[in-house]
Design a protein around this motif. Structure first.
Motif, PDB file in Angstrom:
ATOM      1  N   LEU A  42     -55.755  12.308 -23.065  1.00  0.00           N
ATOM      2  CA  LEU A  42     -55.459  10.961 -22.593  1.00  0.00           C
ATOM      3  C   LEU A  42     -55.952  10.860 -21.153  1.00  0.00           C
ATOM      4  O   LEU A  42     -55.438  11.538 -20.263  1.00  0.00           O
ATOM      5  N   ALA A  43     -56.973  10.046 -20.946  1.00  0.00           N
ATOM      6  CA  ALA A  43     -57.562   9.867 -19.614  1.00  0.00           C
ATOM      7  C   ALA A  43     -57.098   8.529 -19.042  1.00  0.00           C
ATOM      8  O   ALA A  43     -57.346   7.477 -19.633  1.00  0.00           O
ATOM      9  N   THR A  44     -56.414   8.577 -17.907  1.00  0.00           N
ATOM     10  CA  THR A  44     -55.912   7.369 -17.250  1.00  0.00           C
ATOM     11  C   THR A  44     -56.600   7.220 -15.904  1.00  0.00           C
ATOM     12  O   THR A  44     -56.550   8.129 -15.072  1.00  0.00           O
ATOM     13  N   SER A 105     -66.998   1.004 -23.326  1.00  0.00           N
ATOM     14  CA  SER A 105     -67.174   1.800 -22.116  1.00  0.00           C
ATOM     15  C   SER A 105     -67.112   0.951 -20.851  1.00  0.00           C
ATOM     16  O   SER A 105     -67.127   1.481 -19.748  1.00  0.00           O
ATOM     17  N   VAL A 106     -67.056  -0.380 -20.987  1.00  0.00           N
ATOM     18  CA  VAL A 106     -66.936  -1.260 -19.826  1.00  0.00           C
ATOM     19  C   VAL A 106     -65.457  -1.515 -19.564  1.00  0.00           C
ATOM     20  O   VAL A 106     -64.742  -2.014 -20.427  1.00  0.00           O
ATOM     21  N   SER A 117     -57.795   5.762 -21.914  1.00  0.00           N
ATOM     22  CA  SER A 117     -58.658   6.032 -23.055  1.00  0.00           C
ATOM     23  C   SER A 117     -58.230   7.342 -23.696  1.00  0.00           C
ATOM     24  O   SER A 117     -57.791   8.265 -23.005  1.00  0.00           O
ATOM     25  N   MET A 118     -58.349   7.409 -25.020  1.00  0.00           N
ATOM     26  CA  MET A 118     -58.074   8.652 -25.734  1.00  0.00           C
ATOM     27  C   MET A 118     -59.408   9.271 -26.134  1.00  0.00           C
ATOM     28  O   MET A 118     -60.217   8.651 -26.818  1.00  0.00           O
ATOM     29  N   MET A 277     -61.581   6.004 -27.417  1.00  0.00           N
ATOM     30  CA  MET A 277     -61.074   4.669 -27.686  1.00  0.00           C
ATOM     31  C   MET A 277     -60.151   4.218 -26.573  1.00  0.00           C
ATOM     32  O   MET A 277     -59.477   5.024 -25.926  1.00  0.00           O
ATOM     33  N   ILE A 278     -60.149   2.911 -26.328  1.00  0.00           N
ATOM     34  CA  ILE A 278     -59.254   2.299 -25.357  1.00  0.00           C
ATOM     35  C   ILE A 278     -57.883   2.161 -25.998  1.00  0.00           C
ATOM     36  O   ILE A 278     -57.769   1.772 -27.155  1.00  0.00           O
TER      37      ILE A 278
END
Length: 387
Positions: A42-44, A105-106, A117-118, A277-278
């Protein structure tokens, strides 16, 4: 970042430029993985306080993330960097793009905001992980070249290109400990598929049949036909259902599995597809009668789909397959998240909510309106040989 990692860090908060948005990345990893789970990150990205009041948009997608990650192993002698084969550079990452509202990606960030995003780590990372060991996944820091001030709406239909100076996204890290991770053999360690005896009274009866050619060229593809049958006598009511679970669901007892025969056992083959994915945009309302991921069937009718298995880094077949290898493919079953009686005309005004990335479980209604759970048992298994 500690001193052991310092030589590998490219950008820190000291590199943030005052004339750009101030962004910060946080990484979170599940602490436990099993043989049936993927390695998800999980990227925040937070936008910290800066001197700018306007929103910003920027490009940061799957390739930006996975191409730069570093992996370190905790050993008695300290951290040891694991050499991971790098992805080939993608020219598209630095190329201008037209903002159309669909590109995942935007991203858009207002002051104090965040986007999440996961990301699913590619197999080249996962194969290095050993049960019982501890690792550090490190983003060494990087620059975002494609960005501008404003919102996606303000930039709609316009080209978003390289802007100077670039945004600095400082280094980040996450710790991962493995209790169990590895390849499974069929019938051992992996939960059993859903059986027909688990069907719930009062719910429709559905079954799945797979078909595939017996022989597949080594440089070719295995096209699998998926048939979902509504088993009911004539005069029974029609059903409308969420068809996506028959295409891409995955869980310990759900979704598709690919195995390769090794001696007298079937070895599980892990799909090396990298996901992105968002996950934090608002849920989306859709009409079930108008959406491609919902279908209606009359008694005895069949809904069909297909899956394509191929190698050379393009799909589920492993790159090390050889002529003579025998593979088995099976659908373990699924519990549908949404279904109802009636055909598409009966549901012309029926609205459900899906997560922002669409290809997920129905989030509203959460309990499928109180209707009985619809459990679909495992399919037949198909086998094919590489020739």
């Amino acid at each position: 970042m500690d001193q052991e990692l310092a030589p590998f860090i490219l950008f820190t908060e000291h590199h943030v430029r005052p004339e750009t948005p101030h962004l910060k990345l946080e990484l979170a990893l599940g602490s436990k993985l099993t043989e049936d789970s993927g390695c998800h990150v999980l990227a925040t990205i937070h936008r910290a306080g800066d001197s700018h009041e306007e929103p910003c948009i920027f490009r940061w997608g799957r390739h930006d993330a996975t191409a730069a990650f570093l992996l370190f192993h905790h050993t008695p002698d300290g951290l040891r960097k694991i050499e991971i084969a790098s992805e080939p550079p993608s020219a598209a990452v630095q190329a201008p793009l037209v903002v159309d509202g669909w590109g995942i990606s935007v991203r858009e960030l207002a002051p104090g905001g965040r986007v999440r995003s996961m990301i699913t780590l590619p197999k080249r990372y996962r194969t290095e992980l050993v049960s019982g060991e501890k690792y550090e996944l490190v983003w060494p820091g990087g620059e975002i070249a494609i960005w501008d001030w404003g919102t996606e709406k303000q930039h709609a239909g316009r080209e978003l290109g390289v802007k100077s100076p670039k945004i600095c996204l400082p280094a980040a890290r996450a710790t991962l400990e493995f209790n169990k991770f590895g390849q499974a053999t069929e019938g051992r360690g992996s939960p059993p598929p859903i059986s027909a005896s688990e069907r719930i009274p009062g719910a429709p009866i559905m079954s799945v049949m797979l078909e595939c050619n017996k022989n597949v060229p080594q440089a070719g593809v295995a096209d699998v036909k998926i048939s979902v049958v509504y088993e009911a006598p004539a005069g029974s009511p029609a059903i409308t259902f969420h068809s996506l679970p028959f295409q891409s669901w995955y869980g310990p007892r759900e979704g598709y599995r690919l195995y390769r025969r090794r001696a007298n056992a079937w070895e599980s083959i892990e799909d090396d597809t990298t996901g992105f994915m968002i996950v934090d945009d608002p849920d989306v309302s859709i009409h079930v009668s108008q959406h491609e991921d919902f279908a209606s069937l009359q008694p005895g009718q069949t809904w069909t789909s297909s899956d394509r298995l191929q190698g050379q880094g393009l799909g589920a077949l492993p790159d090390d397959m050889n002529v003579g290898d025998v593979f088995r493919y099976v659908f373990k079953g699924v519990e549908l998240d949404w279904w109802d009686w009636g055909d598409s005309s009966d549901h012309a005004e029926t609205i459900v909510k899906l997560p922002c990335f669409i290809k997920g479980r129905v989030v509203d209604p959460k309990d499928n309106g109180g209707r009985p759970k619809l459990k679909v048992p495992a399919s037949n298994s198909i086998e094919f040989t590489i020739v």
